[in-house]
Design a protein around this motif. Structure first.
Motif, short mmCIF file in Angstrom:
data_model
loop_
_atom_site.label_atom_id
_atom_site.label_comp_id
_atom_site.label_asym_id
_atom_site.label_seq_id
_atom_site.Cartn_x
_atom_site.Cartn_y
_atom_site.Cartn_z
N GLY A 48 -1.68 4.23 1.30
CA GLY A 48 -1.54 4.65 -0.09
C GLY A 48 -1.07 3.50 -0.93
N LEU A 49 0.16 3.57 -1.40
CA LEU A 49 0.76 2.47 -2.15
C LEU A 49 2.04 1.98 -1.47
CD1 LEU A 49 0.33 3.79 -5.80
CD2 LEU A 49 -0.99 2.01 -4.67
N SER B 174 -4.33 1.10 -4.55
CA SER B 174 -4.61 1.81 -3.30
C SER B 174 -5.78 1.18 -2.56
CB SER B 174 -4.91 3.28 -3.60
OG SER B 174 -6.02 3.39 -4.46
N ASP C 224 -9.19 4.19 -7.48
CA ASP C 224 -8.05 3.40 -7.03
C ASP C 224 -6.88 3.59 -7.98
OD1 ASP C 224 -9.47 2.42 -4.92
OD2 ASP C 224 -10.08 0.59 -5.94
N ARG C 225 -5.71 3.78 -7.40
CA ARG C 225 -4.51 3.92 -8.21
C ARG C 225 -3.84 2.57 -8.32
NH1 ARG C 225 -1.44 8.18 -4.77
NH2 ARG C 225 -2.23 6.75 -3.24
#
Length: 191
Positions: free
Chosen positions: A169-170, A59, A42-43
């Protein structure tokens, strides 16, 4: 003797080549494992503290605090407008909209702009409550929608507005928004 020496030399070169090949394969496997680990992790992005607490994006999903902040900003942007700010108003809303809903939202905004351009009608919203659903990626704001003609307030009506979001995504993008219509309960007919 030259043949034995040449054979020994060849065996040493082959052994070095084989060890180099094994080292390359180990490094390639390690690079592949690290690439998979980095891609599936995970970002997170830490946002500057613009509210009472710092916000993070991940994310893995939208945090409640981030959805509240974005909804609050979206409500202020979508529900406050004047004839002088219509172009900015429409462009700012369209920047928040997901590409799948862009055409429909733009058509609705153009109708509003057509009706309001050249008039002296403005509106502003005073928010009273905010509910968010991080699982369903939706939110509702309730408050009073004020309508002004010139400098005089002509109406102040209690309204609730719904916002639907999509998270990729983000990136959190708006896919729908509008007023929630209250359904009046049907009265029982007595005979």
């Amino acid at each position: 003797m030259d043949l034995a020496f040449s054979h020994t030399q060849s065996q040493r070169v082959l052994k070095q080549r084989n060890m180099l090949l094994v080292a390359c394969l180990v490094l390639a496997a390690l690079a592949a494992i690290l690439g998979i680990a980095a891609g599936s992790r995970d970002r997170e992005v830490v946002l500057q503290p613009v509210l009472r607490t710092p916000l993070t994006l991940s994310s893995s999903g939208v945090s409640r605090e981030y959805l509240e902040a974005v909804t609050r900003d979206a409500a202020v942007l979508t529900l406050n407008r004047t004839p002088q700010s219509l172009d900015y108003w429409m462009n700012a809303i369209l920047e928040m909209v997901h590409p799948s809903a862009y055409g429909e939202v733009k058509a609705d905004l153009l109708k509003i702009m057509e009706d309001q351009r050249g008039s002296s009608i403005a509106q502003f919203f005073t928010m009273e409550s905010l509910k968010v659903d991080t699982e369903g990626l939706s939110s509702e704001v309730s408050g009073v929608l004020h309508t002004m003609v010139g400098r005089q307030e002509v109406s102040a009506v209690q309204k609730t507005f719904h916002y639907g979001w999509v998270y990729n995504g983000l990136s959190l993008k708006l896919v729908q928004f509008g007023m929630v219509e209250k359904v009046e309960p049907k009265k029982a007919v007595s005979s």
